[in-house]
Motif scaffolding. Structure first.
Motif, PDB file in Angstrom:
ATOM      1  N   TYR A 193      45.804  47.282   4.793  1.00 33.23           N
ATOM      2  CA  TYR A 193      44.898  46.170   4.505  1.00 33.23           C
ATOM      3  C   TYR A 193      43.638  46.275   5.358  1.00 33.23           C
ATOM      4  CZ  TYR A 193      48.052  43.454   1.554  1.00 33.23           C
ATOM      5  OH  TYR A 193      48.834  43.020   0.505  1.00 33.23           O
ATOM      6  N   PRO A 194      42.493  45.824   4.838  1.00 34.60           N
ATOM      7  CA  PRO A 194      41.253  45.871   5.624  1.00 34.60           C
ATOM      8  C   PRO A 194      41.370  45.076   6.909  1.00 34.60           C
ATOM      9  CG  PRO A 194      40.776  45.450   3.318  1.00 34.60           C
ATOM     10  CD  PRO A 194      42.263  45.331   3.468  1.00 34.60           C
ATOM     11  N   VAL A 195      40.701  45.542   7.963  1.00 29.36           N
ATOM     12  CA  VAL A 195      40.765  44.901   9.270  1.00 29.36           C
ATOM     13  C   VAL A 195      40.195  43.481   9.221  1.00 29.36           C
ATOM     14  CG1 VAL A 195      38.530  45.786  10.052  1.00 29.36           C
ATOM     15  CG2 VAL A 195      40.322  45.278  11.733  1.00 29.36           C
ATOM     16  N   CYS A 198      44.618  51.505  11.615  1.00 29.98           N
ATOM     17  CA  CYS A 198      45.118  52.835  11.257  1.00 29.98           C
ATOM     18  C   CYS A 198      44.340  53.876  12.067  1.00 29.98           C
ATOM     19  CB  CYS A 198      44.912  53.103   9.767  1.00 29.98           C
ATOM     20  SG  CYS A 198      45.824  51.986   8.677  1.00 29.98           S
ATOM     21  N   PRO A 199      45.004  54.744  12.810  1.00 27.13           N
ATOM     22  CA  PRO A 199      44.286  55.736  13.637  1.00 27.13           C
ATOM     23  C   PRO A 199      43.348  56.620  12.813  1.00 27.13           C
ATOM     24  CG  PRO A 199      46.630  55.679  14.202  1.00 27.13           C
ATOM     25  CD  PRO A 199      46.460  54.859  12.940  1.00 27.13           C
ATOM     26  N   GLU A 200      43.770  56.940  11.587  1.00 31.05           N
ATOM     27  CA  GLU A 200      42.965  57.843  10.764  1.00 31.05           C
ATOM     28  C   GLU A 200      41.792  57.140  10.084  1.00 31.05           C
ATOM     29  OE1 GLU A 200      46.263  56.178   8.192  1.00 31.05           O
ATOM     30  OE2 GLU A 200      46.035  56.936  10.245  1.00 31.05           O
ATOM     31  N   ASP A 201      41.809  55.809  10.019  1.00 29.63           N
ATOM     32  CA  ASP A 201      40.732  55.060   9.370  1.00 29.63           C
ATOM     33  C   ASP A 201      40.693  53.654   9.954  1.00 29.63           C
ATOM     34  OD1 ASP A 201      38.864  53.830   7.800  1.00 29.63           O
ATOM     35  OD2 ASP A 201      39.653  54.589   5.903  1.00 29.63           O
ATOM     36  N   PRO A 202      39.900  53.405  11.026  1.00 30.18           N
ATOM     37  CA  PRO A 202      39.875  52.127  11.729  1.00 30.18           C
ATOM     38  C   PRO A 202      39.418  50.938  10.876  1.00 30.18           C
ATOM     39  CG  PRO A 202      38.844  53.853  13.040  1.00 30.18           C
ATOM     40  CD  PRO A 202      39.038  54.415  11.661  1.00 30.18           C
TER      41      PRO A 202
END
Length: 476
Positions: free
Chosen positions: A355-357, A366-370
């Motif tokens: 889910y979006p931050v 997510c480490p791969e996509d903050p």
């Protein structure tokens, strides 16, 4: 005087007639030997000949229940007793009981509660019944049962007078018995995995753990406003910091928002938190938890909801971007697209993750996509039934997220999260990597009992006040 008032008066007068026979109208212990369900389970396989093979040694029983039907025919008659949602016929013959008991039988109304001593047999038509040898009066009904006593259909009456719904509708009783099985199954599964049940405050000085408007109350002695909790999350995570590594609570939450077939301002949630796991570990556990709960509650992992079969033994998983079919959408735009286009179509049990931050103030990125967080939600029958994520355990990042929420609040978002200084202090003592999850008990019960509205699975849903009822004056 209305017909209803006249019937009420007649039943009050009948109390005197019943007491004149030597019975108490209210309040008497009655030790029964069998429930209706036990009799039906034990003796339904037996034929009439098997039940009466040894005269004088027929299966003797002592039962109690509410009168559901009465059919009088001269010197004999029948009535059905309802007990725990199961109906059983009773045969009353004038020369088989005392004169006093037969006079009592002639005074009985639909809805009265009685005890019966007798033996099990089958009637000429083959119906399993109890042949009465003694009748004990236990409680007098004064109100008139609704016209549709054998299936009360007025929705307003069913919700407002749940006691009447439970009397009239065996299916309603079964819904709430199934709900109890759901809760028992969840408790059993969690405790078998080392989770400890705890209790956290329902009145909080700072509400949090979700994005919702709270109910406000006031403590007179302390002269301070308090909020009814919208979620127990931040308190449960304080316990994780304190070293209770697996905790859960089956809790009442309160959110000051709209009412619909999927929403009630007071509702029940399961929330559990496990140290040293993440949202992927919770996904695997959730699949097992919901499958076993469905089996324990209904006998199968496949259930029917509003004409469609849902398979809790085959839960799908996909990211939110995959579900929307657009890998370029971000933030609020992605969430809006998902809620408008995808959510209503998620009929089969499905996990949507990442889910979006912007809409996940307590989730770890997510480490791969903050821009996304390690969060998932569970959907079935087109509605959300659960929410989980890898917990944010960096106090500095958590403080930044709270400030983002305060900015949203300043911009007019009434459901934005508050700043919780004590929670930040707790996190600053060090919180282990943790996964946390919440599952809506009411919505899960809706699906597993094939109930269309959340009000069908809450014993006493919130309704507008009906004003003065007038029963007190009648009872004087």
């Amino acid at each position: 005087m209305s017909m209803e008032d006249d019937l009420f008066r007649q039943r009050r007068e009948r109390i005197a007639q019943i007491e004149a026979l030597g019975f108490r109208a209210y309040g008497q212990r009655f030790d029964f030997t069998h429930t209706n369900a036990q009799i039906l389970a034990e003796y339904s396989p037996k034929t009439a000949e098997e039940l009466t093979a040894n005269p004088g040694q027929e299966p003797r029983v002592r039962i109690a229940g509410r009168i559901h039907t009465v059919r009088r025919m001269g010197k004999a008659g029948f009535m059905h007793l309802m007990q725990n949602g199961e109906r059983l016929q009773v045969y009353v013959k004038k020369d088989a009981i005392s004169e006093r008991d037969y006079k009592l039988y002639e005074l009985l109304d639909l809805g009265d509660i009685v005890g019966i001593d007798g033996y099990v047999f089958r009637t000429r038509t083959g119906e399993l019944s109890v042949h009465a040898e003694q009748i004990t009066f236990l409680s007098k009904i004064l109100m008139t049962m609704p016209e549709k006593f054998h299936g009360l259909e007025d929705v307003e009456v069913r919700y407002r007078q749940r006691y009447l719904d439970l009397i009239a509708n065996a299916e309603s009783q079964k819904v709430f018995l199934t709900r109890a099985k759901i809760v028992s199954s969840i408790r059993r599964q969690l405790e078998s995995r080392g989770f400890v049940e705890v209790e956290t405050p329902m009145m909080q000085s700072v509400y949090g753990g979700a994005t919702a408007r709270p109910f406000v109350t006031h403590h007179n002695t302390l002269d301070m406003d308090l909020y009814l909790r919208i979620a127990p999350e931040l308190y449960l995570k304080r316990l994780i910091v304190g070293g209770l590594e697996r905790v859960y609570e089956i809790n009442r939450n309160f959110r000051n928002e709209g009412i619909s077939t999927h929403h009630n301002p007071e509702f029940t949630m399961l929330e559990f938190y496990q140290a040293y796991t993440d949202y992927r570990g919770l996904m695997d556990f959730t699949v097992e938890l919901l499958k076993q709960t469905a089996i324990d509650a209904t006998g199968s992992a496949v259930v029917t909801y509003q004409g469609q079969e849902l398979d809790f033994g085959n839960m799908k998983r996909m990211s939110m971007q995959e579900a929307v079919g657009d890998m370029t959408l971000r933030g609020d735009a992605l969430v809006h697209a998902f809620e408008a286009k995808v959510e209503p179509t998620l009929i089969q049990p499905t996990i949507i993750y990442n889910y979006p931050v912007e809409v996940s103030p307590l989730s770890k990125q997510c480490p791969e996509d903050p821009g996304f967080t390690e969060r998932f939600e569970i959907y079935a029958a087109g509605m959300e039934i659960g929410n989980a994520y890898t917990e944010l355990n960096d106090p500095m990042e958590q403080c930044r997220r709270f400030e983002m929420q305060l900015a949203r609040q300043a911009a007019g978002d009434e459901e934005a999260h508050q700043m919780d200084e004590d929670y930040l202090r707790a996190m600053s003592y060090g919180m282990p990597p943790t996964g946390g999850e919440g599952i809506g008990i009411d919505r899960l019960t809706m699906i597993l009992t094939d109930s269309k509205s959340i009000r069908d699975v809450i014993l006493f849903p919130l309704l507008r006040s009906e004003g003065e009822i007038g029963i007190a004056e009648k009872l004087k």
